[in-house]
Design a protein around this motif. Structure first.
Motif, PDB file in Angstrom:
ATOM      1  N   ARG A 120     -11.892  -2.714   2.145  1.00 49.94           N
ATOM      2  CA  ARG A 120     -12.168  -3.635   1.936  1.00 49.94           C
ATOM      3  C   ARG A 120     -12.136  -5.126   3.043  1.00 49.94           C
ATOM      4  N   LEU A 121     -10.270  -4.739   3.141  1.00 48.77           N
ATOM      5  CA  LEU A 121      -9.802  -5.284   4.213  1.00 48.77           C
ATOM      6  C   LEU A 121     -10.558  -4.828   5.622  1.00 48.77           C
ATOM      7  N   LEU A 122     -10.392  -3.683   5.664  1.00 47.50           N
ATOM      8  CA  LEU A 122     -11.549  -2.956   7.202  1.00 47.50           C
ATOM      9  C   LEU A 122     -12.564  -3.716   7.042  1.00 47.50           C
ATOM     10  N   ASP A 123     -13.623  -3.985   6.216  1.00 49.32           N
ATOM     11  CA  ASP A 123     -14.174  -4.694   6.195  1.00 49.32           C
ATOM     12  C   ASP A 123     -14.422  -6.283   6.150  1.00 49.32           C
ATOM     13  N   GLN A 124     -13.651  -6.455   5.895  1.00 50.86           N
ATOM     14  CA  GLN A 124     -13.184  -8.163   6.055  1.00 50.86           C
ATOM     15  C   GLN A 124     -12.957  -8.376   7.145  1.00 50.86           C
ATOM     16  N   MET A 125     -12.265  -7.848   7.865  1.00 52.89           N
ATOM     17  CA  MET A 125     -11.476  -7.472   9.897  1.00 52.89           C
ATOM     18  C   MET A 125     -12.771  -7.975  10.408  1.00 52.89           C
ATOM     19  N   VAL A 126     -13.647  -6.827   9.814  1.00 53.03           N
ATOM     20  CA  VAL A 126     -15.137  -7.117  11.074  1.00 53.03           C
ATOM     21  C   VAL A 126     -15.532  -8.333  10.997  1.00 53.03           C
ATOM     22  N   HIS A 127     -15.567  -8.149   9.645  1.00 54.53           N
ATOM     23  CA  HIS A 127     -16.534  -9.776   9.327  1.00 54.53           C
ATOM     24  C   HIS A 127     -16.064 -10.656  10.260  1.00 54.53           C
ATOM     25  N   LEU A 128     -14.806 -11.016   9.577  1.00 54.44           N
ATOM     26  CA  LEU A 128     -13.945 -12.327  10.661  1.00 54.44           C
ATOM     27  C   LEU A 128     -14.166 -11.737  11.429  1.00 54.44           C
TER      28      LEU A 128
ATOM     29  N   GLN B 291     -13.541   3.548   9.445  1.00 51.35           N
ATOM     30  CA  GLN B 291     -14.017   3.781   8.251  1.00 51.35           C
ATOM     31  C   GLN B 291     -13.708   5.029   7.441  1.00 51.35           C
ATOM     32  N   PRO B 292     -14.126   6.666   8.188  1.00 46.29           N
ATOM     33  CA  PRO B 292     -13.096   7.692   7.284  1.00 46.29           C
ATOM     34  C   PRO B 292     -12.260   7.516   6.823  1.00 46.29           C
ATOM     35  N   GLN B 293     -11.024   7.186   7.563  1.00 42.40           N
ATOM     36  CA  GLN B 293      -9.530   6.485   7.136  1.00 42.40           C
ATOM     37  C   GLN B 293      -8.914   5.462   7.364  1.00 42.40           C
ATOM     38  N   PRO B 294      -9.715   4.517   6.419  1.00 52.77           N
ATOM     39  CA  PRO B 294      -9.703   3.119   6.617  1.00 52.77           C
ATOM     40  C   PRO B 294      -7.664   3.107   5.589  1.00 52.77           C
ATOM     41  N   MET B 295      -7.288   4.140   5.766  1.00 54.69           N
ATOM     42  CA  MET B 295      -5.401   4.109   5.840  1.00 54.69           C
ATOM     43  C   MET B 295      -4.413   3.752   6.861  1.00 54.69           C
ATOM     44  N   GLN B 296      -5.507   4.611   7.768  1.00 51.82           N
ATOM     45  CA  GLN B 296      -4.827   4.656   8.740  1.00 51.82           C
ATOM     46  C   GLN B 296      -5.054   3.238   9.306  1.00 51.82           C
TER      47      GLN B 296
ATOM     48  N   PHE C 211       0.894  -1.305  -0.075  1.00 49.40           N
ATOM     49  CA  PHE C 211      -0.085  -0.195   0.233  1.00 49.40           C
ATOM     50  C   PHE C 211       1.160   1.491   0.091  1.00 49.40           C
ATOM     51  N   ASP C 212       0.408   2.122  -0.459  1.00 52.42           N
ATOM     52  CA  ASP C 212       0.948   3.721  -0.953  1.00 52.42           C
ATOM     53  C   ASP C 212      -0.280   4.987   0.220  1.00 52.42           C
ATOM     54  N   VAL C 213      -0.072   4.889   1.471  1.00 50.08           N
ATOM     55  CA  VAL C 213      -0.717   5.613   1.943  1.00 50.08           C
ATOM     56  C   VAL C 213      -1.185   6.852   2.632  1.00 50.08           C
ATOM     57  N   GLY C 214      -0.898   7.004   1.143  1.00 44.94           N
ATOM     58  CA  GLY C 214      -0.656   8.491   0.274  1.00 44.94           C
ATOM     59  C   GLY C 214      -2.196   8.755  -0.933  1.00 44.94           C
ATOM     60  N   ALA C 215      -2.087   7.535  -1.369  1.00 48.75           N
ATOM     61  CA  ALA C 215      -2.383   7.011  -2.471  1.00 48.75           C
ATOM     62  C   ALA C 215      -4.107   7.144  -2.796  1.00 48.75           C
ATOM     63  N   GLU C 216      -4.633   7.854  -2.881  1.00 52.33           N
ATOM     64  CA  GLU C 216      -6.423   8.046  -2.371  1.00 52.33           C
ATOM     65  C   GLU C 216      -6.948   6.745  -3.634  1.00 52.33           C
TER      66      GLU C 216
ATOM     67  N   ARG D 288      -1.582   1.925   7.613  1.00 51.09           N
ATOM     68  CA  ARG D 288      -0.348   2.152   8.518  1.00 51.09           C
ATOM     69  C   ARG D 288      -0.243   1.643  10.304  1.00 51.09           C
ATOM     70  N   THR D 289      -1.879   1.477  10.422  1.00 53.87           N
ATOM     71  CA  THR D 289      -1.354   1.106  11.267  1.00 53.87           C
ATOM     72  C   THR D 289      -1.055  -1.090  11.731  1.00 53.87           C
ATOM     73  N   VAL D 290      -1.498  -1.491  11.334  1.00 54.00           N
ATOM     74  CA  VAL D 290      -1.554  -2.933  11.043  1.00 54.00           C
ATOM     75  C   VAL D 290       0.115  -3.203  10.715  1.00 54.00           C
ATOM     76  N   ARG D 291       0.659  -1.569   9.167  1.00 56.95           N
ATOM     77  CA  ARG D 291       2.245  -2.013   9.314  1.00 56.95           C
ATOM     78  C   ARG D 291       3.011  -1.850  10.112  1.00 56.95           C
ATOM     79  N   ASP D 292       2.437  -1.006  10.594  1.00 55.22           N
ATOM     80  CA  ASP D 292       3.306  -0.376  11.827  1.00 55.22           C
ATOM     81  C   ASP D 292       3.449  -1.812  13.139  1.00 55.22           C
ATOM     82  N   ILE D 293       3.128  -2.180  13.609  1.00 57.43           N
ATOM     83  CA  ILE D 293       2.320  -2.984  14.318  1.00 57.43           C
ATOM     84  C   ILE D 293       3.638  -4.993  13.240  1.00 57.43           C
ATOM     85  N   LEU D 294       3.307  -5.242  12.869  1.00 63.47           N
ATOM     86  CA  LEU D 294       4.289  -5.980  12.029  1.00 63.47           C
ATOM     87  C   LEU D 294       5.455  -5.212  12.129  1.00 63.47           C
TER      88      LEU D 294
END
Length: 687
Positions: A60-68, A96-101, A47-52, A104-110
């Motif tokens: 979509r990743l956020l939705d999948q995470m919530v569903h799982l 939801q408003p900023q899915p790129m966040q 991901f390029d966290v600055g790319a709209e 960024r959070t998950v990438r930093d954790i890993l």
């Protein structure tokens, strides 16, 4: 999930603040744990966290995470965990408003997890000697801590059930829903009980193995193997497991069960009872062993420690009784666990009370003035000697643990001992002990030892014992060990490879060396004793070459100038050190000669340094160091006031190889007697 599998053991070592920073409230540890596989399968680094344009993909990743996470919550049998996970899944809506966040959070954790793993230093237990696996103390301690937490979880579940039952009594109108929760909670609590008992069994097995490993290390310490005698960590481990066992037995009584679970309940109860008995009986250890060679009518001491001493029921003092048992009785003891009735030896002061020391937090019975008045020996076979017969001390008592109704019979056995009646038997008795400590296998049948062992293994034992006995850090080198092999195998060829040969007990200490009246061990022990008492500093500083044959002497000294010498242990006299040096021959050439060996008696009257100083025919210690510089600090007295400045010594001439070495000795004892009457206090150089 590979990353999380490596990360999980590290969490226990991380400070709470680090954990909170690593897994923030917006992305708690629970999400990382339950969705570990899915999280690591995603390409967060792409991901390029600055790319709209990539926002829809992030959403979509956020939705999948919530569903799982909601699916995990739905199938979780733990009511508390289910509600907690549902709450976390709702909180993820903050991204939801900023899915790129989220990306960024998950990438930093890993990234941080990988960094932690790269820097991690997981405590490891050192491998046990002789190939015996040894569990790491810290890992075992962590298992106990996790087990304690699991039992607390069981107690919390039971308290939740109790609260639900009270709610049921007061809120009849909601009986069905609450009853359903109660049933599920009870099932989960019962399931956790089963898991906790299994975990307790595994953890206790590790403890028993570690106690056995401690005893094995104590056994090997006789030949100088490093041994950490601190029993504090093992005592803490025992006490924790005892507490866990008591809590689990209490929880089993409080958790409700239906008729179908009665058999399983009794099985768990029996398992806990058996684990309790094993723990109580395994916690008696011989902290300080008795001497392994004991002379009758002589005083000796030993200390026995009980690792659950702080948990003993107060009241009546606990008395430990000691008795001496034979090898056969020790063998039956291991098979049947029955204390032998036949008394094979009379022990004086054979009882002691277990006393608690508040400062050291240890509970010990100290036998201070024990003595063997007499001993009954078994019938010997063939050429067996009394110094080959092994006994042991058996310690027995009955102990009641707080919270347990009945007392437990417990016992502990010492390392094997050899009983002698005269000091002249001590060296041969010690040979039996050395062979037992160096070459017996862990968990053997008492006290079986092999008849033959590899020479490599013998080398390790001899070097380790030499360093331990002399109290030095300098081991036996290749020259030394090769000559010892030549000696024990009676093989004069210096090119022989002994690494794959087997050495027998008979070669070690039953058969005398060729042309001598002593065995290999008697000769080796004599050298150790001399070095320990008179030559430790010389040896530690590398001034003594040590064990070396005459053929090797020629290889080393043949091209050296006259006066070059080295110090070697005598191979013809027990407990002697000699000086081999290059001197002039009768035909004007050079020859290697040996001065008559110095014994402990000789060195007590005049130290080795003073003797070297006063022998004028030796000038440089091998390879080419001036003796007065090297040995100066060992000089203690000035030279005796005589006109010649010579000391008497017997000279041995060794011919050059490849011929078999021979010696020519000039025995001047009679002449010395005449000269001493004429020239008192005057020493002559005898040639």
């Amino acid at each position: 999930m590979a990353l999380w599998a490596q990360m999980t053991p590290q969490l226990q070592y991380l400070p709470t603040q680090t954990l909170n920073e690593l897994y923030p409230d917006t992305f708690p540890l629970d999400v990382r744990h339950y969705l570990a596989s899915w999280i690591e399968e995603q390409r967060w680094e792409n991901f390029d966290v600055g790319a709209e344009a990539q926002k829809p993909q992030a959403r979509r990743l956020l939705d999948q995470m919530v569903h799982l996470l909601q699916e995990v919550a739905q199938h979780n049998p733990n009511v508390v965990e289910r509600v907690k996970l549902q709450h976390i899944s709702r909180n993820l809506s903050v991204f939801q408003p900023q899915p790129m966040q989220l990306v960024r959070t998950v990438r930093d954790i890993l990234r941080k997890e990988r960094h932690i793993l790269a820097q991690a230093q997981i405590p490891q237990g050192p491998p046990a000697t002789n190939g015996t696996p040894k569990p790491a103390r810290e890992d075992g301690k962590t298992d106990v801590d996790n087990l304690v937490l699991k039992v607390l979880e069981i107690q919390n579940c039971r308290q939740t059930i109790h609260q639900l039952e009270e709610d049921l009594n007061w809120e009849k109108q909601e009986m069905e829903s609450i009853q359903g929760k109660r049933s599920k909670s009870e099932c989960f609590s019962w399931f956790v009980c089963v898991c906790a008992v299994c975990a307790l069994e595994q953890c206790q097995s590790c403890l028993i193995l570690r106690i056995k490993s401690w005893r094995w290390e104590q056994h090997r310490a006789t030949i100088g193997v490093h041994f950490d005698d601190n029993l504090g960590p093992l005592q803490t481990w025992c006490e924790q497991l005892l507490g866990v066992n008591g809590n689990l037995r209490q929880e089993l009584m409080l958790v409700k069960r239906d008729h179908g679970e009665a058999e399983q309940f009794h099985t768990l109860q029996e398992s806990l009872t058996h684990l309790l008995q094993t723990l109580i009986q395994s916690s008696l250890v011989v902290d300080k062993q008795p001497p392994q060679v004991i002379k009758t009518q002589s005083k000796f001491s030993t200390i026995v420690r009980y690792l659950l001493g702080e948990k003993m029921a107060p009241g009546k003092p606990v008395l430990l009784k000691a008795q001496i048992i034979t090898e056969a009785q020790a063998r039956n003891l291991g098979q049947q666990g029955v204390v032998p009735n036949e008394n094979v030896g009379e022990l004086i002061n054979s009882t002691a009370i277990l006393e608690h020391n508040t400062s050291s937090k240890s509970t010990c019975a100290t036998f201070r003035n024990m003595s063997i008045r007499k001993i009954k020996r078994a019938d010997r076979k063939g050429s067996e000697s009394v110094t080959e017969e092994k006994f042991a001390l058996l310690f027995t008592t009955e102990i009641t643990i707080t919270g347990c109704e009945n007392p437990y019979s417990i016992q502990a056995i010492s390392l094997p001992v050899v009983v002698i009646v005269h000091g002249s038997q001590e060296i041969n008795a010690m040979a039996t002990i050395i062979w037992d400590c160096a070459f017996s296998e862990p968990n053997r049948i008492p006290f079986i030892v092999p008849e033959r062992v590899p020479w490599k293994q013998m080398c390790e034992a001899l070097s380790s014992k030499f360093m331990s006995e002399v109290q030095t850090q300098r081991c036996l080198d290749g020259y030394n060990l090769h000559f010892l092999a030549q000696k024990i195998f009676d093989q004069p060829d210096i090119s022989e490879d002994f690494s794959n040969m087997l050495v027998s007990w008979a070669q070690f200490n039953k058969e005398v060396l060729p042309g001598r009246n002593f065995t290999f061990w008697q000769w080796f022990e004599g050298v150790m004793d001399l070095t320990k008492k008179c030559l430790r500093d010389y040896w530690s500083e590398g001034l003594i070459f040590g064990f070396i044959g005459k053929q090797h002497l020629h290889v080393i000294l043949q091209n050296k100038p006259n006066g070059t010498f080295l110090l070697r242990f005598s191979d013809s006299e027990m407990g002697g050190i000699t000086i081999a040096y290059v001197g002039p021959s009768d035909n004007g050439g050079r020859k290697i000669q040996n001065i008559q060996p110095f014994t402990k008696k000789d060195l007590d009257s005049a130290g080795l340094g003073d003797r070297i100083r006063d022998i004028n025919c030796i000038t440089h210690v091998h390879p080419d160091l001036p003796k007065n510089e090297v040995f100066k600090k060992f000089f203690t007295v000035p030279s005796p006031p005589n006109p010649d400045g010579y000391l008497p010594f017997k000279l041995t001439t060794v011919v050059n190889p490849p011929q078999t070495p021979s010696s020519e000795e000039i025995d001047m004892e009679a002449l010395e007697g005449i000269l001493s009457s004429i020239c008192q206090n005057t020493n002559k150089d005898l040639h």
